[in-house]
Design an enzyme around this catalytic site. Sequence first.
Site, short mmCIF file in Angstrom:
data_model
loop_
_atom_site.label_atom_id
_atom_site.label_comp_id
_atom_site.label_asym_id
_atom_site.label_seq_id
_atom_site.Cartn_x
_atom_site.Cartn_y
_atom_site.Cartn_z
N THR A 142 0.86 -1.27 -0.14
CA THR A 142 0.48 0.05 -0.43
C THR A 142 0.81 0.90 -0.02
O THR A 142 2.09 1.71 -0.45
CB THR A 142 -0.69 0.10 0.83
OG1 THR A 142 -2.36 1.38 0.82
CG2 THR A 142 -0.08 -0.13 2.38
N GLY A 152 -8.19 13.17 -8.94
CA GLY A 152 -6.99 13.07 -8.88
C GLY A 152 -5.94 12.11 -9.48
O GLY A 152 -6.56 11.44 -11.03
N LYS A 169 3.30 1.31 -3.70
CA LYS A 169 3.06 0.48 -5.65
C LYS A 169 3.32 0.65 -6.49
O LYS A 169 3.86 -0.10 -7.23
CB LYS A 169 1.46 0.65 -5.52
CG LYS A 169 0.15 0.57 -4.23
CD LYS A 169 -0.96 0.39 -4.52
CE LYS A 169 -1.79 0.56 -2.96
NZ LYS A 169 -3.55 0.71 -3.15
N ASN A 182 -6.91 17.23 -12.49
CA ASN A 182 -5.84 17.26 -11.61
C ASN A 182 -5.52 18.29 -10.31
O ASN A 182 -5.19 18.52 -11.81
CB ASN A 182 -4.29 15.96 -11.38
CG ASN A 182 -3.38 15.33 -10.97
OD1 ASN A 182 -4.51 15.15 -10.08
ND2 ASN A 182 -2.44 15.95 -10.57
N ASP A 212 -6.40 -3.08 -7.33
CA ASP A 212 -7.58 -2.49 -6.57
C ASP A 212 -8.62 -1.76 -7.83
O ASP A 212 -9.82 -1.62 -7.13
CB ASP A 212 -6.76 -0.86 -6.81
CG ASP A 212 -5.60 -0.79 -5.14
OD1 ASP A 212 -5.62 -2.08 -4.11
OD2 ASP A 212 -4.60 -0.23 -5.35
P1 ATR Z 1 -1.95 8.21 -4.09
O1 ATR Z 1 -1.26 6.97 -4.31
O2 ATR Z 1 -2.24 8.19 -2.81
O3 ATR Z 1 -2.58 7.91 -5.33
P2 ATR Z 1 0.57 10.27 -4.78
O4 ATR Z 1 0.67 9.33 -5.79
O5 ATR Z 1 0.91 11.43 -3.74
O6 ATR Z 1 -0.37 9.44 -3.60
O7 ATR Z 1 -0.88 11.58 -5.59
C1 ATR Z 1 -1.92 12.35 -4.67
C2 ATR Z 1 -3.54 12.71 -5.41
O8 ATR Z 1 -3.40 13.99 -4.51
C3 ATR Z 1 -2.39 13.80 -6.88
O9 ATR Z 1 -3.12 14.00 -7.82
C4 ATR Z 1 -2.71 14.97 -5.73
O10 ATR Z 1 -2.37 15.55 -6.97
P3 ATR Z 1 -0.32 16.32 -7.79
O11 ATR Z 1 -0.68 15.61 -8.40
O12 ATR Z 1 -1.04 18.10 -7.89
O13 ATR Z 1 -0.45 16.84 -6.30
C5 ATR Z 1 -3.33 14.52 -5.64
N1 ATR Z 1 -3.37 16.44 -4.50
C6 ATR Z 1 -2.64 15.70 -3.40
N2 ATR Z 1 -3.11 16.68 -2.12
C7 ATR Z 1 -4.29 17.81 -3.46
C8 ATR Z 1 -4.52 19.49 -2.42
N3 ATR Z 1 -4.57 19.89 -1.63
N4 ATR Z 1 -5.65 19.43 -3.50
C9 ATR Z 1 -5.73 18.87 -4.71
N5 ATR Z 1 -4.74 17.67 -4.83
C10 ATR Z 1 -4.54 16.85 -4.23
#
Ligand code: ATR
Length: 277
Positions: free
Chosen positions: A58, A124, A62, A148, A99
């Site tokens: 997790t 995202g 991943k 995103n 997933d």
């Molecule tokens: P995960 O494995 O949980 O998807 P990650 O690969 O770090 O973790 O991705 C986090 C996602 O949440 C990304 O889409 C991120 O947007 P960015 O690509 O612009 O970083 C999004 N995210 C995280 N914090 C955010 C926030 N405060 N507002 C909007 N999007 C956010």
Amino acid sequence: MQRYAVFGSPIGHSQSPRIHAAFAKQCGIAMNYDAIEAGHADFAAKLAASGVRGANVTLPLKEDAFALCMGNASTRAQRAGAANTLIRDGDSWRGDNTDGSGLVRDLTERHGLDLRERRVLLLGAGGAARGVAPALLDAGIHSLYVANRTLARAEALADALGEPGRVHPRSLDDLARLGEFDLLINATSATRGGSLPTLPMALAGRRSAAVDLSYGEAAVPFLAWARAAGCTQALDGLGMLVEQAAESFLLWHGLRPETEAVYAELRARNDGLVTAD
Ligand code: ATR
């Protein structure tokens, strides 16, 4: 005794040991399933030292898991660029990603959603979004808008999915222009840090369903927004969690466990924080 484990960080509150213990009991399989704290730096070493026959992986590992089994990963893990399941294969690892099929199974079979021809918004473009996007396309949705904060990441995900006619990358600033969706999925980690991005109410209506891939406190802000926006169903990620686990269990043991009782028990534990379906 066969050993299995989930690796990640933080891992202390993982539900996976409880879920897999229940599956093993149900199927009459003797096994140990531990939760092992590991980060990018020590994952490979801890995996090797653990002696497990299979692993779940997790956050934030991943992609690391996928890299470990690069030449021996399922098509769906390759499309996600991430693995959540490792299966020992001699001295190396075979990788898969359950997933996306876990999410689709939860939405269609448990919650009765028909995904065919649906207009879907995926918020995202990180690891969680990549894990579920291919399975949504395979489930026959009409179109997938990937919105995103960082547009380039949405574009990279859209490119990787390779279906330009159906997949549309957008920035969060474009949300007001996208109209209403049948299904809205929060795959950002934003609320783990406490703040949901601003979402126009016009994204959802009475025919819309919303799902947050997380559960517990982290799912509350998006699901509250979804209910306020009029969604008929507002679901958290507990069902997906149980279904992806069942599919990992199937890969390791050749048996698909019944998930309903395990889901009901987890749901009861999370009561008060959850769905309106
Ligand atoms: P995960 O494995 O949980 O998807 P990650 O690969 O770090 O973790 O991705 C986090 C996602 O949440 C990304 O889409 C991120 O947007 P960015 O690509 O612009 O970083 C999004 N995210 C995280 N914090 C955010 C926030 N405060 N507002 C909007 N999007 C956010």
